[in-house]
Design a protein around this motif. Structure first.
Motif, short mmCIF file in Angstrom:
data_model
loop_
_atom_site.label_atom_id
_atom_site.label_comp_id
_atom_site.label_asym_id
_atom_site.label_seq_id
_atom_site.Cartn_x
_atom_site.Cartn_y
_atom_site.Cartn_z
N LEU A 177 0.82 -1.21 0.00
CA LEU A 177 0.00 0.00 0.00
C LEU A 177 0.85 1.26 0.00
O LEU A 177 1.91 1.31 0.63
N ILE A 178 0.35 2.31 -0.67
CA ILE A 178 0.92 3.64 -0.55
C ILE A 178 -0.21 4.63 -0.31
O ILE A 178 -1.39 4.34 -0.55
N ASN A 179 0.16 5.81 0.16
CA ASN A 179 -0.78 6.91 0.37
C ASN A 179 -0.75 7.78 -0.88
O ASN A 179 0.26 8.43 -1.16
N PRO A 180 -1.85 7.83 -1.65
CA PRO A 180 -1.83 8.58 -2.92
C PRO A 180 -1.65 10.08 -2.71
O PRO A 180 -1.17 10.78 -3.62
N ILE A 184 3.22 8.04 -7.95
CA ILE A 184 3.47 6.60 -7.93
C ILE A 184 2.16 5.86 -8.20
O ILE A 184 1.26 5.87 -7.37
N LYS A 185 2.09 5.24 -9.34
CA LYS A 185 0.87 4.53 -9.75
C LYS A 185 1.06 3.02 -9.81
O LYS A 185 0.09 2.26 -9.75
N THR A 186 2.31 2.60 -9.94
CA THR A 186 2.61 1.18 -10.10
C THR A 186 3.81 0.79 -9.24
O THR A 186 4.53 1.65 -8.72
N CYS A 187 4.04 -0.49 -9.15
CA CYS A 187 5.20 -0.96 -8.41
C CYS A 187 6.48 -0.53 -9.11
O CYS A 187 7.49 -0.21 -8.46
N ALA A 188 6.47 -0.49 -10.43
CA ALA A 188 7.64 -0.03 -11.18
C ALA A 188 7.96 1.42 -10.82
O ALA A 188 9.14 1.79 -10.67
N ASP A 189 6.92 2.25 -10.67
CA ASP A 189 7.13 3.65 -10.25
C ASP A 189 7.77 3.71 -8.87
O ASP A 189 8.69 4.50 -8.62
N ALA A 226 0.40 -3.95 -5.32
CA ALA A 226 0.62 -5.37 -5.58
C ALA A 226 0.19 -6.19 -4.37
O ALA A 226 0.06 -5.66 -3.26
N VAL A 227 -0.02 -7.47 -4.60
CA VAL A 227 -0.32 -8.42 -3.52
C VAL A 227 0.79 -9.45 -3.46
O VAL A 227 1.40 -9.79 -4.49
N THR A 228 1.08 -9.97 -2.28
CA THR A 228 2.22 -10.87 -2.11
C THR A 228 1.88 -12.34 -2.35
O THR A 228 2.74 -13.20 -2.18
N SER A 229 0.65 -12.63 -2.71
CA SER A 229 0.25 -14.01 -2.99
C SER A 229 0.73 -14.43 -4.38
O SER A 229 1.13 -13.59 -5.20
N ALA A 258 5.07 -10.52 -8.02
CA ALA A 258 5.83 -11.16 -9.09
C ALA A 258 5.56 -10.50 -10.44
O ALA A 258 6.48 -10.26 -11.23
N GLU A 259 4.28 -10.16 -10.69
CA GLU A 259 3.90 -9.51 -11.95
C GLU A 259 4.35 -8.04 -11.98
O GLU A 259 5.08 -7.62 -12.88
N ALA A 260 3.86 -7.29 -11.01
CA ALA A 260 3.99 -5.84 -11.04
C ALA A 260 5.41 -5.35 -10.81
O ALA A 260 5.82 -4.31 -11.35
N CYS A 261 6.15 -6.08 -9.99
CA CYS A 261 7.49 -5.63 -9.59
C CYS A 261 8.58 -6.38 -10.32
O CYS A 261 9.77 -6.19 -10.03
N LYS A 262 8.16 -7.24 -11.26
CA LYS A 262 9.11 -8.03 -12.05
C LYS A 262 10.04 -8.84 -11.14
O LYS A 262 11.26 -8.85 -11.30
N LEU A 263 9.41 -9.55 -10.19
CA LEU A 263 10.15 -10.40 -9.26
C LEU A 263 9.59 -11.82 -9.36
O LEU A 263 8.79 -12.25 -8.53
N PRO A 264 9.96 -12.56 -10.39
CA PRO A 264 9.40 -13.90 -10.62
C PRO A 264 9.55 -14.81 -9.40
O PRO A 264 10.61 -14.86 -8.78
N GLY A 265 8.46 -15.50 -9.09
CA GLY A 265 8.49 -16.46 -7.99
C GLY A 265 8.28 -15.86 -6.61
O GLY A 265 8.20 -16.60 -5.63
#
Length: 332
Positions: free
Chosen positions: A133-136, A142-147, A228-231, A245-252
């Motif tokens: 979570l972030i505070n908008p 910051i809109k995405t994990c990449a941001d 993102a969610v950690t599941s 894994a998807e949003a932050c490009k951290l496979p697995g």
């Protein structure tokens, strides 16, 4: 004299039969008074939400009052200690977590109880992920994990995150995330979910990997944004939010804990079985599973039985010991 002895034997036999029957009747009468479910975390925490929902349904099925009582402090250890020391009479239980019964065994140098020996496992209640979570209002760009990762890497050591306490799942999940993403963020522990969330909303911290149930409420209320969610899979309650894994490009990448119901050690087998049966009848219904998935972000246990719970619990004690060691977290 023989008649007197014979009458005495008959009277004794009748008395013994009555006593035995009464004893069985008392055992069969469980539950005959209110049952207490102890939570180790404050009101509003995911465990508290779950305990109250389960308690309401158990009240109806067992026909006795279920009292949910929070005994907070020391990462849930106060509540765990209370239940470990309680009489094994079937009237006191603990809604514990992987934090209280796996993480804390490695995190604390000394506990007043043994996370396995001093408890009776009743039911595995579900897998619980965290939500990034972030505070908008504090970070409108910051809109995405990449941001987020780009911002953190541009200013290493300046971003911080709240947790519900040193060594809590909200801390270790963030530590796992930081280690996997190779970023430098500062941990700021708080005492419970409420203060940790308040710190995020006040802009005192930059992010919070909160447990799913309270996180979902804050996202749907518009107070926070979920990056993102950690599941391993997306949550039905937040279908548009990608996994880490998807949003932050951290496979697995995956980080989740569990909830479980415990009684004190040496709980009579018949009472433990009755309580377990009552809980399993509730948590395996389609209605309860839908509540977990759609509103709490919790994945129902594939097998919630005490035997399966034991396997998960024992494996997690080893798993979290390695994670705690890697994180460097320690509480004396």
């Amino acid at each position: 004299m023989n008649n007197i002895i014979r009458r005495f034997k008959v009277a004794a036999a009748v008395a013994l039969t009555a006593f035995t029957a009464t004893g069985f009747a008392q055992a069969d009468a469980w539950p005959s008074r209110a049952i207490t479910i102890i939570g180790g975390f404050p009101g509003g925490a995911g465990t508290d939400i779950y305990a109250r929902k389960l308690g309401d349904l158990l009240t109806k099925s067992l026909n006795v009052s279920i009292v949910v009582d929070s005994k907070t402090g020391a990462g849930g250890n106060i509540g765990s200690d209370f239940v470990a020391r309680s009489a094994p009479d079937g009237y006191t239980y603990l809604l514990g977590t992987a934090g209280t019964h796996a993480i804390n065994a490695a995190l604390y140098s000394k506990l007043s109880f043994d996370v396995e020996r001093d408890f009776t496992r009743i039911a595995l209640l579900g897998d619980v992920p965290n939500v990034l979570l972030i505070n908008p209002k504090k970070h409108p760009d910051i809109k995405t994990c990449a941001d987020l990762l780009a911002a953190v890497r541009a200013k290493p050591g300046t971003f911080n995150y709240s947790s519900t306490g040193n060594g809590a799942s909200t801390h270790l999940s963030a530590a796992q995330f930081a280690n996997a993403a190779k970023i430098d963020i500062v941990h700021v522990p708080y005492r419970g979910q409420g203060p940790a969330m308040s710190a995020l909303l006040a802009g005192d911290v930059d992010l919070f990997l909160n447990q799913s149930a309270p996180a979902i409420a804050s996202v749907k209320g518009g107070r926070t944004i979920a990056l993102a969610v950690t599941s391993a899979q997306r949550l039905a309650a937040l279908p548009d939010v990608p996994t880490v894994a998807e949003a932050c490009k951290l496979p697995g990448f995956e980080s989740s804990t569990w909830y479980g119901l415990f009684g004190p050690a040496k709980l009579p087998t018949d009472v433990a079985n009755k309580m377990s049966d009552a809980v399993l009848k509730i948590v395996t219904t389609p209605e309860f599973k839908s509540w977990l998935i759609d509103t709490q972000g919790i994945t129902p246990a594939v097998d919630p039985s005490p035997a399966a719970f034991a396997r998960v619990h024992q494996a997690d004690i080893k798993k979290w010991a390695e994670i705690v060691k890697a994180s460097g977290a320690k509480v004396d």
